[in-house]
Design a protein around this motif. Sequence first.
Motif, short mmCIF file in Angstrom:
data_model
loop_
_atom_site.label_atom_id
_atom_site.label_comp_id
_atom_site.label_asym_id
_atom_site.label_seq_id
_atom_site.Cartn_x
_atom_site.Cartn_y
_atom_site.Cartn_z
N GLU A 1 0.85 -1.21 0.00
CA GLU A 1 0.00 0.00 0.00
C GLU A 1 0.88 1.25 0.00
O GLU A 1 0.63 2.20 -0.75
N GLU A 2 1.93 1.25 0.83
CA GLU A 2 2.83 2.41 0.91
C GLU A 2 3.58 2.60 -0.41
O GLU A 2 3.73 3.73 -0.89
N ILE A 3 4.04 1.50 -0.98
CA ILE A 3 4.76 1.57 -2.27
C ILE A 3 3.81 2.10 -3.35
O ILE A 3 4.21 2.89 -4.20
N SER A 4 2.55 1.69 -3.30
CA SER A 4 1.56 2.19 -4.25
C SER A 4 1.43 3.71 -4.14
O SER A 4 1.37 4.42 -5.14
N ASP A 5 1.42 4.21 -2.90
CA ASP A 5 1.35 5.66 -2.68
C ASP A 5 2.60 6.36 -3.21
O ASP A 5 2.52 7.44 -3.80
N GLU A 6 3.76 5.73 -3.02
CA GLU A 6 5.03 6.36 -3.39
C GLU A 6 5.35 6.26 -4.88
O GLU A 6 5.94 7.17 -5.45
N LEU A 7 4.99 5.15 -5.51
CA LEU A 7 5.36 4.93 -6.91
C LEU A 7 4.15 4.87 -7.84
O LEU A 7 4.26 4.45 -8.99
#
Length: 106
Positions: A42-48
Motif C-alpha cells: 500500500e505504501e509503495i503504491s502511494d510512493e510509486l
Amino acid sequence: MATVNVTDESWKSDVLESDKPVLVDFWADWCGPCKMIAPALEEISDELGEKVTIAKMDIMANTGVPTEMGVQGIPFLVLFKDGKPAAHLQGARPKSQLKQWLEGEL
C-alpha cells in the motif's frame, strides 16, 4: 494511489492492457506472509503510483489466472510490462527490499 483488486474477469483490462507497468500480488486471506507485506505494498503504491499500478489478486476467489501463471506459492509478485511478465519475486520481503527490487525493474 491505492492498490487495485483484480479478478479473473478484469485481468485483461486491468493488467494486460494497462498503459503502465502493473505489479500483481497473488495472495490469499489465510496467508500470513501475504498479510505481512500488504501494508508495505500500500505504501509503495502511494510512493510509486505515478510509475506503476499495484494490483492484488485473491487466488482463492480467482483460480483461472493463478493457474495459467503457474502460481505455486504465495505471496508471489509478478511485474507486467506491456502485458507481459517482466519479473517476479516469491515470498515476503521487508518494504525496503520490495521497493528496491521494483524500482530496479521499472
